[in-house]
Design a protein around this motif. Sequence first.
Motif, PDB file in Angstrom:
ATOM      1  N   LEU A 197       0.839  -1.194   0.000  1.00  0.00           N
ATOM      2  CA  LEU A 197       0.000   0.000   0.000  1.00  0.00           C
ATOM      3  C   LEU A 197       0.877   1.249   0.000  1.00  0.00           C
ATOM      4  O   LEU A 197       1.875   1.314   0.723  1.00  0.00           O
ATOM      5  N   ARG A 198       0.495   2.261  -0.793  1.00  0.00           N
ATOM      6  CA  ARG A 198       1.209   3.530  -0.777  1.00  0.00           C
ATOM      7  C   ARG A 198       0.353   4.614  -1.414  1.00  0.00           C
ATOM      8  O   ARG A 198      -0.565   4.329  -2.182  1.00  0.00           O
ATOM      9  N   PHE A 199       0.679   5.872  -1.073  1.00  0.00           N
ATOM     10  CA  PHE A 199       0.166   7.017  -1.813  1.00  0.00           C
ATOM     11  C   PHE A 199       1.147   7.321  -2.942  1.00  0.00           C
ATOM     12  O   PHE A 199       2.372   7.279  -2.751  1.00  0.00           O
ATOM     13  N   ARG A 200       0.630   7.646  -4.091  1.00  0.00           N
ATOM     14  CA  ARG A 200       1.471   7.821  -5.268  1.00  0.00           C
ATOM     15  C   ARG A 200       2.506   8.938  -5.110  1.00  0.00           C
ATOM     16  O   ARG A 200       3.596   8.864  -5.676  1.00  0.00           O
ATOM     17  N   GLY A 201       2.177   9.978  -4.381  1.00  0.00           N
ATOM     18  CA  GLY A 201       3.105  11.091  -4.234  1.00  0.00           C
ATOM     19  C   GLY A 201       4.035  10.986  -3.047  1.00  0.00           C
ATOM     20  O   GLY A 201       4.796  11.927  -2.773  1.00  0.00           O
ATOM     21  N   GLU A 225      -2.265   1.519  -4.839  1.00  0.00           N
ATOM     22  CA  GLU A 225      -1.641   2.840  -4.915  1.00  0.00           C
ATOM     23  C   GLU A 225      -2.738   3.899  -5.020  1.00  0.00           C
ATOM     24  O   GLU A 225      -3.560   3.863  -5.939  1.00  0.00           O
ATOM     25  N   LEU A 226      -2.726   4.819  -4.084  1.00  0.00           N
ATOM     26  CA  LEU A 226      -3.802   5.795  -3.944  1.00  0.00           C
ATOM     27  C   LEU A 226      -3.331   7.192  -4.336  1.00  0.00           C
ATOM     28  O   LEU A 226      -2.179   7.569  -4.100  1.00  0.00           O
ATOM     29  N   GLY A 235      -4.427  14.815   8.636  1.00  0.00           N
ATOM     30  CA  GLY A 235      -3.128  14.253   8.968  1.00  0.00           C
ATOM     31  C   GLY A 235      -2.091  15.348   9.109  1.00  0.00           C
ATOM     32  O   GLY A 235      -2.093  16.334   8.363  1.00  0.00           O
ATOM     33  N   ALA A 236      -1.186  15.186  10.073  1.00  0.00           N
ATOM     34  CA  ALA A 236      -0.205  16.234  10.354  1.00  0.00           C
ATOM     35  C   ALA A 236       0.862  16.348   9.269  1.00  0.00           C
ATOM     36  O   ALA A 236       1.448  17.411   9.078  1.00  0.00           O
ATOM     37  N   LEU A 237       1.118  15.266   8.522  1.00  0.00           N
ATOM     38  CA  LEU A 237       2.166  15.239   7.516  1.00  0.00           C
ATOM     39  C   LEU A 237       1.563  15.032   6.139  1.00  0.00           C
ATOM     40  O   LEU A 237       0.349  14.839   5.996  1.00  0.00           O
ATOM     41  N   ALA A 238       2.405  15.066   5.126  1.00  0.00           N
ATOM     42  CA  ALA A 238       1.961  14.794   3.764  1.00  0.00           C
ATOM     43  C   ALA A 238       1.441  13.363   3.677  1.00  0.00           C
ATOM     44  O   ALA A 238       1.804  12.507   4.496  1.00  0.00           O
ATOM     45  N   PRO A 239       0.575  13.047   2.692  1.00  0.00           N
ATOM     46  CA  PRO A 239      -0.016  11.712   2.594  1.00  0.00           C
ATOM     47  C   PRO A 239       1.023  10.593   2.679  1.00  0.00           C
ATOM     48  O   PRO A 239       1.969  10.545   1.898  1.00  0.00           O
TER      49      PRO A 239
END
Length: 279
Positions: A197-201, A225-226, A235-239
Amino acid sequence: MADHDLSGFGKSTFTHDGATRRILRRGTGPAVIVMAEIPGITPKVLEFAEHVAAAGCTAVLPVLFGEPGRDPNPAAVGRAGAGRYLASTMWQVCVSREFTLLATGRSSRVVGWLRALAAAEHERCGGPGVGAVGMCLTGGFALAMATDERLVAPVLSQPSLPLACTASRAGAIDISPEDLAVVRGRCEREGLQVLGLRFRGDRLVPGGRFAYLRRELGDAFVAVELDDGAANPEGALAPHSVLTEHLIDEPGQPTRQALDTVLDLFRTRLLGERPAPVV
């Protein structure tokens, strides 16, 4: 969120090869080893463990770093408090010889302890095998643990090691060639499936890392991949944290669908249930 008082979770310890660590446990049924991300077992990680327990499994959370139940979000504890806690946890990891942060082609030493924990939990909880979820720093641990045939449902959520500070590290993951060959063999012979699982950016989990896993494991590696826009904006940080800090736990949300994919893997591999139909 406020700090979690750990109510509803059993507490014990596990010792292997001279190392003793605390364990939190919730639920009944086959075991799923839940390995937290930095800075540790946060309230959001505990919420994920509750989902695992509700699915019919025993969530087993080893305390690898940090203080269980502590909420690191600046909205709850202030920026200074969050910064101090994050720094102290990172220091624990950096000075430990059990975590491989930069080197490629190596499995972290702590994986041996985690394999032993999984074996003990399989004996304790029963079932056809054990599941494992690694997050961020621990993401690749679930892959390296799969050299043991008792590990039948490995999940790599935003696997962030080795740190992607060079092109070679961005296109690799923290597992030795020997361990990877064993996992590849299990995929070919046994139909083992590895879920990622991951965010694309997400710069901590570059696309090259998942491309590497596809080349090495073929169709046995299933990638979710999202788009970054699917992340919880609170969320406190980037995705980054698909199953915890950036989860929007509402029907139809892409992160909730990713969570359901993980839970369905456990239901299928550990409980013998048929996969839910695709709607």
